[in-house]
Scaffold this motif. Structure first.
Motif, PDB file in Angstrom:
ATOM      1  N   THR A 158      -4.962   3.373  -4.917  1.00 51.72           N
ATOM      2  CA  THR A 158      -4.364   2.073  -5.198  1.00 51.72           C
ATOM      3  C   THR A 158      -3.574   1.608  -3.984  1.00 51.72           C
ATOM      4  OG1 THR A 158      -2.420   3.138  -6.176  1.00 51.72           O
ATOM      5  CG2 THR A 158      -4.165   2.453  -7.675  1.00 51.72           C
ATOM      6  N   LYS A 159      -3.544   0.279  -3.817  1.00 56.41           N
ATOM      7  CA  LYS A 159      -2.763  -0.308  -2.739  1.00 56.41           C
ATOM      8  C   LYS A 159      -2.286  -1.684  -3.174  1.00 56.41           C
ATOM      9  CE  LYS A 159      -2.871  -1.419   2.230  1.00 56.41           C
ATOM     10  NZ  LYS A 159      -3.678  -1.382   3.482  1.00 56.41           N
ATOM     11  N   GLY A 160      -1.021  -1.968  -2.917  1.00 56.98           N
ATOM     12  CA  GLY A 160      -0.464  -3.277  -3.203  1.00 56.98           C
ATOM     13  C   GLY A 160       0.186  -3.842  -1.959  1.00 56.98           C
ATOM     14  N   ALA A 161       0.206  -5.170  -1.852  1.00 57.84           N
ATOM     15  CA  ALA A 161       0.784  -5.807  -0.679  1.00 57.84           C
ATOM     16  C   ALA A 161       1.513  -7.081  -1.076  1.00 57.84           C
ATOM     17  CB  ALA A 161      -0.300  -6.130   0.346  1.00 57.84           C
ATOM     18  N   MET A 162       2.539  -7.428  -0.290  1.00 59.27           N
ATOM     19  CA  MET A 162       3.259  -8.676  -0.469  1.00 59.27           C
ATOM     20  C   MET A 162       3.679  -9.207   0.891  1.00 59.27           C
ATOM     21  SD  MET A 162       6.750  -7.045  -2.161  1.00 59.27           S
ATOM     22  CE  MET A 162       7.753  -8.526  -2.101  1.00 59.27           C
ATOM     23  N   ALA A 163       3.736 -10.536   1.014  1.00 59.13           N
ATOM     24  CA  ALA A 163       4.150 -11.167   2.262  1.00 59.13           C
ATOM     25  C   ALA A 163       5.106 -12.304   1.942  1.00 59.13           C
ATOM     26  CB  ALA A 163       2.936 -11.704   3.023  1.00 59.13           C
ATOM     27  N   LEU A 164       6.100 -12.485   2.825  1.00 55.60           N
ATOM     28  CA  LEU A 164       7.154 -13.487   2.626  1.00 55.60           C
ATOM     29  C   LEU A 164       7.267 -14.368   3.858  1.00 55.60           C
ATOM     30  CD1 LEU A 164       9.730 -14.569   1.084  1.00 55.60           C
ATOM     31  CD2 LEU A 164      11.004 -12.844   2.387  1.00 55.60           C
ATOM     32  N   SER A 171       3.234  -3.138   2.522  1.00 58.27           N
ATOM     33  CA  SER A 171       2.227  -2.605   1.600  1.00 58.27           C
ATOM     34  C   SER A 171       2.576  -1.177   1.246  1.00 58.27           C
ATOM     35  CB  SER A 171       0.821  -2.668   2.218  1.00 58.27           C
ATOM     36  OG  SER A 171       0.708  -1.767   3.299  1.00 58.27           O
ATOM     37  N   ARG A 172       2.161  -0.767   0.052  1.00 54.95           N
ATOM     38  CA  ARG A 172       2.260   0.628  -0.402  1.00 54.95           C
ATOM     39  C   ARG A 172       0.894   1.047  -0.899  1.00 54.95           C
ATOM     40  NH1 ARG A 172       6.750   2.095  -4.716  1.00 54.95           N
ATOM     41  NH2 ARG A 172       6.315   4.203  -3.915  1.00 54.95           N
ATOM     42  N   ALA A 173       0.532   2.289  -0.608  1.00 57.15           N
ATOM     43  CA  ALA A 173      -0.758   2.793  -1.065  1.00 57.15           C
ATOM     44  C   ALA A 173      -0.623   4.240  -1.498  1.00 57.15           C
ATOM     45  CB  ALA A 173      -1.796   2.682   0.048  1.00 57.15           C
ATOM     46  N   PHE A 174      -1.401   4.594  -2.519  1.00 56.06           N
ATOM     47  CA  PHE A 174      -1.481   5.976  -2.991  1.00 56.06           C
ATOM     48  C   PHE A 174      -2.935   6.409  -2.871  1.00 56.06           C
ATOM     49  CE2 PHE A 174       2.481   4.616  -4.691  1.00 56.06           C
ATOM     50  CZ  PHE A 174       3.275   5.747  -4.705  1.00 56.06           C
ATOM     51  N   VAL A 175      -3.189   7.277  -1.902  1.00 54.25           N
ATOM     52  CA  VAL A 175      -4.561   7.700  -1.611  1.00 54.25           C
ATOM     53  C   VAL A 175      -4.719   9.213  -1.633  1.00 54.25           C
ATOM     54  CG1 VAL A 175      -5.066   5.635  -0.256  1.00 54.25           C
ATOM     55  CG2 VAL A 175      -4.080   7.629   0.878  1.00 54.25           C
ATOM     56  N   ASP A 176      -3.613   9.941  -1.584  1.00 51.80           N
ATOM     57  CA  ASP A 176      -3.664  11.405  -1.507  1.00 51.80           C
ATOM     58  C   ASP A 176      -3.524  12.012  -2.906  1.00 51.80           C
ATOM     59  OD1 ASP A 176      -3.632  13.999  -0.216  1.00 51.80           O
ATOM     60  OD2 ASP A 176      -1.488  14.050  -0.698  1.00 51.80           O
ATOM     61  N   LYS A 189      -8.023  -6.599  -6.132  1.00 52.17           N
ATOM     62  CA  LYS A 189      -8.235  -8.045  -6.105  1.00 52.17           C
ATOM     63  C   LYS A 189      -8.755  -8.531  -4.755  1.00 52.17           C
ATOM     64  CE  LYS A 189      -6.474  -8.431 -10.261  1.00 52.17           C
ATOM     65  NZ  LYS A 189      -6.309  -7.013 -10.553  1.00 52.17           N
ATOM     66  N   SER A 190      -8.684  -7.679  -3.742  1.00 50.11           N
ATOM     67  CA  SER A 190      -9.073  -8.099  -2.400  1.00 50.11           C
ATOM     68  C   SER A 190      -9.529  -6.893  -1.591  1.00 50.11           C
ATOM     69  CB  SER A 190      -7.884  -8.768  -1.692  1.00 50.11           C
ATOM     70  OG  SER A 190      -8.160  -9.008  -0.332  1.00 50.11           O
ATOM     71  N   ASP A 191     -10.533  -7.097  -0.736  1.00 51.55           N
ATOM     72  CA  ASP A 191     -10.986  -6.024   0.146  1.00 51.55           C
ATOM     73  C   ASP A 191      -9.919  -5.661   1.168  1.00 51.55           C
ATOM     74  OD1 ASP A 191     -13.422  -5.882  -1.134  1.00 51.55           O
ATOM     75  OD2 ASP A 191     -14.398  -7.283   0.227  1.00 51.55           O
ATOM     76  N   ASP A 192      -9.094  -6.638   1.547  1.00 50.64           N
ATOM     77  CA  ASP A 192      -8.000  -6.413   2.490  1.00 50.64           C
ATOM     78  C   ASP A 192      -6.784  -7.165   1.955  1.00 50.64           C
ATOM     79  OD1 ASP A 192      -6.180  -6.232   4.572  1.00 50.64           O
ATOM     80  OD2 ASP A 192      -7.667  -6.565   6.144  1.00 50.64           O
ATOM     81  N   CYS A 193      -6.009  -6.492   1.108  1.00 53.45           N
ATOM     82  CA  CYS A 193      -4.921  -7.188   0.419  1.00 53.45           C
ATOM     83  C   CYS A 193      -3.817  -7.606   1.379  1.00 53.45           C
ATOM     84  CB  CYS A 193      -4.382  -6.356  -0.729  1.00 53.45           C
ATOM     85  SG  CYS A 193      -3.800  -4.705  -0.308  1.00 53.45           S
ATOM     86  N   VAL A 194      -3.624  -6.873   2.467  1.00 50.95           N
ATOM     87  CA  VAL A 194      -2.605  -7.261   3.446  1.00 50.95           C
ATOM     88  C   VAL A 194      -2.996  -8.575   4.105  1.00 50.95           C
ATOM     89  CG1 VAL A 194      -1.521  -6.664   5.639  1.00 50.95           C
ATOM     90  CG2 VAL A 194      -1.773  -4.918   3.864  1.00 50.95           C
ATOM     91  N   ALA A 195      -4.233  -8.667   4.588  1.00 51.50           N
ATOM     92  CA  ALA A 195      -4.693  -9.911   5.213  1.00 51.50           C
ATOM     93  C   ALA A 195      -4.648 -11.069   4.228  1.00 51.50           C
ATOM     94  CB  ALA A 195      -6.109  -9.720   5.755  1.00 51.50           C
ATOM     95  N   THR A 196      -4.944 -10.794   2.971  1.00 49.66           N
ATOM     96  CA  THR A 196      -4.951 -11.840   1.948  1.00 49.66           C
ATOM     97  C   THR A 196      -3.569 -12.448   1.764  1.00 49.66           C
ATOM     98  OG1 THR A 196      -6.825 -10.869   0.771  1.00 49.66           O
ATOM     99  CG2 THR A 196      -5.369 -12.319  -0.493  1.00 49.66           C
ATOM    100  N   VAL A 197      -2.547 -11.603   1.624  1.00 49.91           N
ATOM    101  CA  VAL A 197      -1.204 -12.147   1.369  1.00 49.91           C
ATOM    102  C   VAL A 197      -0.649 -12.848   2.606  1.00 49.91           C
ATOM    103  CG1 VAL A 197      -0.716 -10.531  -0.489  1.00 49.91           C
ATOM    104  CG2 VAL A 197      -0.085  -9.906   1.859  1.00 49.91           C
ATOM    105  N   ILE A 198      -0.946 -12.332   3.771  1.00 47.99           N
ATOM    106  CA  ILE A 198      -0.471 -12.978   5.002  1.00 47.99           C
ATOM    107  C   ILE A 198      -1.080 -14.378   5.125  1.00 47.99           C
ATOM    108  CG2 ILE A 198      -0.593 -12.912   7.521  1.00 47.99           C
ATOM    109  CD1 ILE A 198      -0.387  -9.867   7.333  1.00 47.99           C
TER     110      ILE A 198
END
Length: 591
Positions: free
Chosen positions: A214-220, A203-208, A249-258
């Motif tokens: 913004t945060k994006g996540a991907m899982a393979l 995941s990558r996030a820009f919060v500072d 798109k999701s409250d927890d995008c990391v958990a969603t993709v996993i």
């Protein structure tokens, strides 16, 4: 009220197709017959990738996530970007779309193998085949239209077995531009891990120091593997399944993709493939046309494939290079450039009946109303109007806003009058009017009252700006202190603005009539439309052609701003005065 008669492309296609097909033997689907014959072939690896601009690679997408295929047979790289993964801050050079990550598929035995990638437009599936000696490795890849995923099925033919591996990675140094002080990298928050069951995620996030986090996540997951390594054998399929999401798109995008890749089964794939094919079949059935020129026909459908692949996320339109970002930062910050670029990809969608692909454009402009109101009053003293600068991003972000960084490194822009208040205008007052073009096209193609009610505040705001900004001189309204091209500050009656303002006044009048509102304003809008100056003219090489402004820039070698009052503003057409048409033809020839 001016009315436009629209002939449905689906009706036109039936007429054209029947001219060359026996009516008694019509295929089950004309669209599939026409579009299915168009395949895009790549016989060598793309060279222009990664790049901060458009790439020469096979492109996949579902309107939310874009995947660009690159690399050699032994080292395939899939670049992943999303329409909703930006660094979002209203500041010059601080807001731009990003690369979420990349998937690397390594098969060392394929070094020096032949290369072939084919993209089927009708079902939006790409296939690759790499052959070396008596071994061929091939895969089928697609980004499902109804799921935020990438699915790659790997197979081989030949004797023996082939070893390979797959994993996901962040960008490397070669994919980021870091040349301070002008080219800056901003800190992000990264996470990258492989679970015991073999699911790898990042995941990558820009919060500072941003306006909107913004945060994006991907899982393979690689089928049958816990470490990304695999063995290909004849008759055996190795499947790569990758899922994508974001904080929008999701409250927890990391958990969603996993969870998506963990729950993935062959039965689920069958469902996804079925819905994917149905979506694209319905997309092509919206309209289709067959013409004798196969090159133009193929390009037409390739363009529609591109928009179907990159424009569906209602709040996040594709950036200037589509969803396919492969290097940071993209040129022009990959933003929504409002003096042409953001509007142009949508022009043909209305006559082609792909309205869904145009909706994200509308949302991006409605999100700019507040800032447009601010500049109208602050820069020109016109309350209630809409005046927009050149750079925009998602959710109302302004990508070219003045900052101390601009004052330090680009002060010349300020001194030359290209910056007004906090906005980068390049002297152009026409950006907001240009933003109405697509709204006008959709209005006249649909006469949809709900849609009209939605965009009317924007169109009325632009009309309000222009009716107050124009100067009445005798029997005409004159445009002063405008620019036809970026930086041609202070010109009079630029031909682009003359066409766009006519279009705005025509559109706002007809919209108000349809909605039954602002009747008292309609007469004034129509009067302005009828009393704008004639288009300026000049002589070039013995021909009468359009002049770019009445006073100021007369001609420009390159770009098409000298004919955009014709199209997309739509102010000169086949029913126009023959003399005006002749001048239009002469201008196109001269250009």
């Amino acid at each position: 009220m001016k009315k436009i008669l629209i002939l449905s492309l689906s009706v036109l296609s039936t007429l054209l197709f029947s001219a060359c097909t026996d009516q008694a033997n019509q295929p089950e689907s004309q669209a599939e017959t026409i579009i299915g014959k168009h395949t895009i072939r790549f016989t060598e690896p793309p060279k222009r990738i990664p790049a901060p601009h458009s790439v020469d690679a096979p492109l996949l997408g579902n309107g939310f996530t874009g995947v660009a295929l690159s690399g050699t047979p032994e080292s395939q790289v899939f670049y992943v970007a999303r329409n909703d993964f930006w660094r979002l801050k209203s500041a010059l050079d601080e807001s731009f779309p990003l690369v979420l990550g990349k998937i690397e598929l390594d098969i060392p035995q394929l070094k020096d193998a032949s290369y072939l990638v084919e993209q089927q437009l009708y079902d939006a599936v790409s296939t690759a085949r790499f052959t070396k000696g008596d071994i061929s490795v091939f895969y089928k890849a697609f980004v499902p239209a109804t799921e935020d995923m990438l699915i790659v099925d790997l197979n081989m033919e030949g004797n023996g077995a082939v070893e390979g591996s797959a994993g996901i990675f962040f960008l490397g140094k070669e994919e980021q531009i870091n040349k301070p002080p002008l080219e800056r990298i901003f800190p992000d928050v990264r996470e990258h891990e492989t679970k015991p069951n073999g699911v790898e995620y990042l995941s990558r996030a820009f919060v500072d120091s941003v306006d909107i986090p913004t945060k994006g996540a991907m899982a393979l997951r690689v089928s049958g593997s816990t470490d990304g390594k695999f063995t290909l054998e004849p008759g055996k399929t190795v499947r790569l399944v990758c899922a994508f999401s974001s904080n929008f798109k999701s409250d927890d995008c990391v958990a969603t993709v996993i969870k998506k890749v963990e729950d993935f089964t062959p039965a689920r794939q069958a469902e996804i493939e079925k819905s994917h094919k149905e979506w694209w079949r319905n997309y092509w059935e919206k309209s289709y046309v067959s013409i004798p020129d196969s090159v133009i026909e193929k390009q037409y459908y390739l363009s529609l494939y591109g928009m179907g692949s990159c424009s569906r996320d209602i709040d996040f339109p594709p950036s200037i290079f589509g969803t396919w970002i492969t290097k940071e930062r993209p040129y022009w910050n990959g933003d929504y450039h409002l003096n042409y670029n953001h509007m142009a990809p949508y022009y043909a969608l209305y006559s082609a009946n792909r309205i869904e692909q145009a909706d994200p454009y509308i949302s991006s402009m409605l999100a700019q109303i507040e800032r447009g109101n601010y500049y109208s009053e602050k820069v020109t003293g016109i309350p209630g109007g809409i005046l927009l600068p050149v750079g925009a991003g998602p959710l109302g972000v302004e990508t070219t806003r003045r900052t101390p960084f601009m004052d330090t490194y680009y002060y010349g822009w300020i001194e030359s009058g290209n910056i007004e208040d906090e906005g980068m205008f390049w002297g152009q007052k026409s950006n907001s009017a240009y933003a109405v073009v697509n709204m006008s096209m959709q209005f006249y193609h649909t006469w949809d009252e709900a849609y009209t009610r939605k965009v009317y505040p924007f169109v009325k705001g632009v009309a309000t700006f222009w009716e107050n900004y124009l100067t009445r001189e005798g029997d005409r309204y004159v445009i002063y202190n405008d620019a036809i091209h970026e930086g041609t500050v202070g010109t009079m009656n630029p031909i682009l603005s003359l066409g766009l303002v006519r279009m705005v006044m025509q559109t706002v009048s007809d919209m108000s009539a349809l909605l039954g509102v602002d009747e008292e304003k309609r007469t004034q809008w129509q009067f302005i439309e009828e009393h704008l100056p004639d288009y300026p003219l000049q002589e070039r090489n013995g021909k009468t052609v359009f002049r770019y402004t009445e006073k100021g820039c007369d001609w420009w070698d390159g770009n098409t701003l000298g004919i955009q009052h014709i199209y997309p503003a739509g102010q000169i057409g086949l029913n126009s005065d023959p003399k005006l048409l002749e001048i239009a033809y002469n201008t196109v020839d001269e250009m």
